[in-house]
Scaffold this motif. Structure first.
Motif, PDB file in Angstrom:
ATOM      1  N   ASP A   1       0.830  -1.208   0.000  1.00 30.90           N
ATOM      2  CA  ASP A   1       0.000   0.000   0.000  1.00 30.90           C
ATOM      3  C   ASP A   1       0.866   1.260   0.000  1.00 30.90           C
ATOM      4  O   ASP A   1       0.573   2.222  -0.714  1.00 30.90           O
ATOM      5  N   LEU A   2       1.920   1.233   0.789  1.00 28.08           N
ATOM      6  CA  LEU A   2       2.813   2.380   0.849  1.00 28.08           C
ATOM      7  C   LEU A   2       3.513   2.584  -0.498  1.00 28.08           C
ATOM      8  O   LEU A   2       3.687   3.716  -0.951  1.00 28.08           O
ATOM      9  N   ARG A   3       3.887   1.500  -1.138  1.00 20.05           N
ATOM     10  CA  ARG A   3       4.521   1.588  -2.467  1.00 20.05           C
ATOM     11  C   ARG A   3       3.599   2.263  -3.479  1.00 20.05           C
ATOM     12  O   ARG A   3       4.029   3.121  -4.260  1.00 20.05           O
ATOM     13  N   LYS A   4       2.328   1.887  -3.456  1.00 18.17           N
ATOM     14  CA  LYS A   4       1.359   2.517  -4.364  1.00 18.17           C
ATOM     15  C   LYS A   4       1.245   4.010  -4.080  1.00 18.17           C
ATOM     16  O   LYS A   4       1.203   4.828  -4.998  1.00 18.17           O
ATOM     17  N   SER A   5       1.203   4.350  -2.798  1.00 21.67           N
ATOM     18  CA  SER A   5       1.102   5.747  -2.403  1.00 21.67           C
ATOM     19  C   SER A   5       2.340   6.534  -2.838  1.00 21.67           C
ATOM     20  O   SER A   5       2.233   7.663  -3.321  1.00 21.67           O
TER      21      SER A   5
ATOM     22  N   ASP B   1       2.407   9.669  -5.433  1.00 22.42           N
ATOM     23  CA  ASP B   1       2.983  10.955  -5.029  1.00 22.42           C
ATOM     24  C   ASP B   1       4.136  11.362  -5.930  1.00 22.42           C
ATOM     25  O   ASP B   1       4.308  12.550  -6.224  1.00 22.42           O
ATOM     26  N   ARG B   2       4.923  10.425  -6.392  1.00 23.31           N
ATOM     27  CA  ARG B   2       6.025  10.748  -7.314  1.00 23.31           C
ATOM     28  C   ARG B   2       5.487  11.342  -8.609  1.00 23.31           C
ATOM     29  O   ARG B   2       6.014  12.332  -9.117  1.00 23.31           O
ATOM     30  N   GLN B   3       4.443  10.729  -9.130  1.00 27.60           N
ATOM     31  CA  GLN B   3       3.847  11.242 -10.360  1.00 27.60           C
ATOM     32  C   GLN B   3       3.245  12.629 -10.137  1.00 27.60           C
ATOM     33  O   GLN B   3       3.401  13.530 -10.962  1.00 27.60           O
TER      34      GLN B   3
ATOM     35  N   ILE C   1       9.054   7.434   1.850  1.00 25.29           N
ATOM     36  CA  ILE C   1      10.178   6.607   1.402  1.00 25.29           C
ATOM     37  C   ILE C   1      10.961   6.090   2.608  1.00 25.29           C
ATOM     38  O   ILE C   1      11.349   4.924   2.651  1.00 25.29           O
ATOM     39  N   PHE C   2      11.168   6.940   3.601  1.00 21.83           N
ATOM     40  CA  PHE C   2      11.845   6.513   4.822  1.00 21.83           C
ATOM     41  C   PHE C   2      11.056   5.405   5.515  1.00 21.83           C
ATOM     42  O   PHE C   2      11.620   4.394   5.954  1.00 21.83           O
TER      43      PHE C   2
END
Length: 59
Positions: free
Chosen positions: A8-12, A16-18, A45-46
């Motif tokens: 879930d964090l990876r998707k977020s 956010d990067r985009q 990311i941390f």
């Protein structure tokens, strides 16, 4: 449970990067909204790095 949190964090992070890329392109790198989103992304990311370390310890 930890793995789902990481996914879930990876998707977020990817969203956010985009969003950050588009925002920076339109408003410039010194815009307060760009800076705020960049800081939020850094925190995520941390947190992902910490989750990955926790997953590695359980293997």
């Amino acid at each position: 449970m930890i793995l789902k949190s990481a996914l879930d964090l990876r998707k977020s992070i990817n969203r956010d990067r985009q969003r950050l890329y588009r925002l920076e392109k339109n408003m410039g790198i010194s815009n307060p909204n760009v800076i705020q989103l960049s800081q939020e992304l850094d925190k995520k990311i941390f947190n992902m790095q910490q989750l990955m370390e926790e997953i590695r310890r359980t293997l």
